[in-house]
Scaffold this active site. Sequence first.
Site, PDB file in Angstrom:
ATOM      1  N   ASP A  74      84.042  20.825   3.433  1.00 21.53           N
ATOM      2  CA  ASP A  74      83.401  19.977   3.984  1.00 21.53           C
ATOM      3  C   ASP A  74      82.900  18.990   3.246  1.00 21.53           C
ATOM      4  O   ASP A  74      82.407  17.908   3.438  1.00 21.53           O
ATOM      5  CB  ASP A  74      82.105  20.713   4.582  1.00 21.53           C
TER       6      ASP A  74
ATOM      7  N   THR B  93      73.689  22.538   9.903  1.00 23.77           N
ATOM      8  CA  THR B  93      74.223  23.780   9.152  1.00 23.77           C
ATOM      9  C   THR B  93      74.067  23.969   7.869  1.00 23.77           C
ATOM     10  O   THR B  93      74.633  24.812   7.114  1.00 23.77           O
ATOM     11  CB  THR B  93      75.673  24.190   9.877  1.00 23.77           C
ATOM     12  N   ALA B  94      74.112  22.802   7.131  1.00 23.87           N
ATOM     13  CA  ALA B  94      73.987  22.662   5.527  1.00 23.87           C
ATOM     14  C   ALA B  94      72.603  22.745   5.055  1.00 23.87           C
ATOM     15  O   ALA B  94      72.067  23.942   5.425  1.00 23.87           O
ATOM     16  CB  ALA B  94      74.412  21.253   5.344  1.00 23.87           C
TER      17      ALA B  94
ATOM     18  N   LYS C  13      69.554  24.124   7.291  1.00 26.51           N
ATOM     19  CA  LYS C  13      69.608  25.516   7.669  1.00 26.51           C
ATOM     20  C   LYS C  13      68.786  26.270   6.406  1.00 26.51           C
ATOM     21  O   LYS C  13      68.012  27.246   6.745  1.00 26.51           O
ATOM     22  CB  LYS C  13      71.061  26.212   7.875  1.00 26.51           C
TER      23      LYS C  13
HETATM   24  P1  NAP Z   1      78.062  21.607  -2.714  1.00 28.70           P
HETATM   25  O1  NAP Z   1      77.004  21.973  -3.405  1.00 28.70           O
HETATM   26  O2  NAP Z   1      79.466  21.862  -3.253  1.00 28.70           O
HETATM   27  O3  NAP Z   1      77.754  22.170  -1.277  1.00 28.70           O
HETATM   28  C1  NAP Z   1      77.114  23.141  -0.762  1.00 28.70           C
HETATM   29  C2  NAP Z   1      77.618  24.074   0.232  1.00 28.70           C
HETATM   30  O4  NAP Z   1      77.391  23.250   1.594  1.00 28.70           O
HETATM   31  C3  NAP Z   1      79.213  24.052   0.379  1.00 28.70           C
HETATM   32  O5  NAP Z   1      79.532  25.502   0.610  1.00 28.70           O
HETATM   33  C4  NAP Z   1      79.636  23.235   1.436  1.00 28.70           C
HETATM   34  O6  NAP Z   1      80.867  23.587   1.955  1.00 28.70           O
HETATM   35  C5  NAP Z   1      78.750  23.337   2.252  1.00 28.70           C
HETATM   36  N1  NAP Z   1      78.466  22.480   3.451  1.00 28.70           N
HETATM   37  C6  NAP Z   1      78.566  21.010   3.258  1.00 28.70           C
HETATM   38  N2  NAP Z   1      78.382  20.389   4.438  1.00 28.70           N
HETATM   39  C7  NAP Z   1      78.055  21.323   5.290  1.00 28.70           C
HETATM   40  C8  NAP Z   1      77.722  21.256   6.816  1.00 28.70           C
HETATM   41  N3  NAP Z   1      77.604  20.230   7.559  1.00 28.70           N
HETATM   42  N4  NAP Z   1      77.668  22.559   7.443  1.00 28.70           N
HETATM   43  C9  NAP Z   1      77.534  23.730   6.638  1.00 28.70           C
HETATM   44  N5  NAP Z   1      77.710  23.634   5.363  1.00 28.70           N
HETATM   45  C10 NAP Z   1      78.050  22.616   4.904  1.00 28.70           C
HETATM   46  O7  NAP Z   1      78.016  20.155  -2.504  1.00 28.70           O
HETATM   47  P2  NAP Z   1      79.055  19.317  -1.266  1.00 28.70           P
HETATM   48  O8  NAP Z   1      80.363  19.994  -0.999  1.00 28.70           O
HETATM   49  O9  NAP Z   1      79.236  18.015  -1.833  1.00 28.70           O
HETATM   50  O10 NAP Z   1      78.219  19.182  -0.167  1.00 28.70           O
HETATM   51  C11 NAP Z   1      76.911  18.502  -0.122  1.00 28.70           C
HETATM   52  C12 NAP Z   1      75.989  19.052   0.764  1.00 28.70           C
HETATM   53  O11 NAP Z   1      75.169  20.233   0.200  1.00 28.70           O
HETATM   54  C13 NAP Z   1      74.678  18.356   0.983  1.00 28.70           C
HETATM   55  O12 NAP Z   1      74.867  17.568   2.068  1.00 28.70           O
HETATM   56  C14 NAP Z   1      73.736  19.526   1.440  1.00 28.70           C
HETATM   57  O13 NAP Z   1      73.729  19.756   2.826  1.00 28.70           O
HETATM   58  C15 NAP Z   1      74.275  20.720   0.894  1.00 28.70           C
HETATM   59  N6  NAP Z   1      73.158  21.339   0.133  1.00 28.70           N
HETATM   60  C16 NAP Z   1      72.670  22.554   0.290  1.00 28.70           C
HETATM   61  C17 NAP Z   1      71.638  23.019  -0.650  1.00 28.70           C
HETATM   62  C18 NAP Z   1      71.008  24.394   0.023  1.00 28.70           C
HETATM   63  O14 NAP Z   1      71.458  24.641   1.151  1.00 28.70           O
HETATM   64  N7  NAP Z   1      70.127  24.720  -0.660  1.00 28.70           N
HETATM   65  C19 NAP Z   1      71.143  22.238  -1.323  1.00 28.70           C
HETATM   66  C20 NAP Z   1      71.792  21.037  -1.786  1.00 28.70           C
HETATM   67  C21 NAP Z   1      72.662  20.645  -1.321  1.00 28.70           C
HETATM   68  P3  NAP Z   1      82.375  23.359   1.387  1.00 28.70           P
HETATM   69  O15 NAP Z   1      82.309  24.501   0.190  1.00 28.70           O
HETATM   70  O16 NAP Z   1      83.335  23.448   2.399  1.00 28.70           O
HETATM   71  O17 NAP Z   1      82.342  21.834   0.595  1.00 28.70           O
END
Ligand code: NAP
Length: 268
Positions: free
Chosen positions: A45, A161-162, A165
């Site tokens: 993603d 879902t990211a 959630k």
């Molecule tokens: P990353 O740190 O590698 O991604 C974090 C995880 O979020 C990865 O497992 C990624 O999947 C997953 N993800 C991304 N978009 C998603 C979606 N729409 N629904 C479900 N899971 C999703 O960084 P990145 O791959 O560049 O992704 C950036 C995203 O990370 C940000 O947009 C934010 O949503 C998320 N994030 C989450 C947290 C948290 O949950 N505490 C904190 C910071 C950022 P893949 O492994 O397939 O790439």
Amino acid sequence: MKVAIVANNVPHTQKVKDRLIQKFIDRHFDIDQQAPDVVVTIGGDGTLLSAFHQYKDRVDKIRFVGVHTGHLGFYTDWRDDEIDDLVVSLQSDNGQSVSYPLLEVQVKYQNEAQREVYTALNEVVLRRSGTTMMTDVYIGGEFFERFRGDGLCVATPTGSTAYNKSLGGAVVHPSLNVIQLTEISSINNRVFRTLSSPMIIAPNDWITIEPEGAEDFILSVDSDSYPKSKITEIKFKVSKKKIHFAKYRHTHFWRRVQDSFIGDGYDN
Ligand code: NAP
Ligand code: MN
């Protein structure tokens, strides 16, 4: 059809990319990284997020296809061992697509001449690096609450879902043209009182925040973070633009959610 490929740096992904390029050449596709009709991403993603930002100025003219080299993602439908089928399917393309909402964010500064607009596919987060963040929150231009805490997150339905959630936000079906506001560790006491629940904002409404303090803000737009200072107002609304996907393999949205977060055990 003009196609572009965006892949992450994982060695296995690079092999899939090389195979895909060869298949496109064999079938006389026009590979055009600058002005493609279809962008195929290979990875996760995160790879699709970065491709979206790479081509965001042409988002109306482009359709995306996501190939996953790991687990099934929210933006990635094709397995890496299915690229033969994918190329055949693109060859008989009839322009069909599915579209999902995007988030538009306008940032205003003390210097009124300076204004910025960002478009996010997952979410935009505002926080501070030093102290807690204080901000007034308005919905549809009306004062709603005074927030104090670590930060605020506004997410799209497909972004729900990211990070959203993890913050306790609801998972939102992407056919709904809405955005969702979630709090990051709000302080609730006699002075600062917030709703403390995620809020889903209707398509014609908007959220504005007026953060206090001049320095050390961090604005994150999907995978990218920008240091910010002297912000006077940030406005969040559902964008008029949408992201389009071609050759979307219809996976029932709730099946995809179950597959990602619950797994096989659910059937037992
Ligand atoms: P990353 O740190 O590698 O991604 C974090 C995880 O979020 C990865 O497992 C990624 O999947 C997953 N993800 C991304 N978009 C998603 C979606 N729409 N629904 C479900 N899971 C999703 O960084 P990145 O791959 O560049 O992704 C950036 C995203 O990370 C940000 O947009 C934010 O949503 C998320 N994030 C989450 C947290 C948290 O949950 N505490 C904190 C910071 C950022 P893949 O492994 O397939 O790439
Ligand atoms: Mn990632």
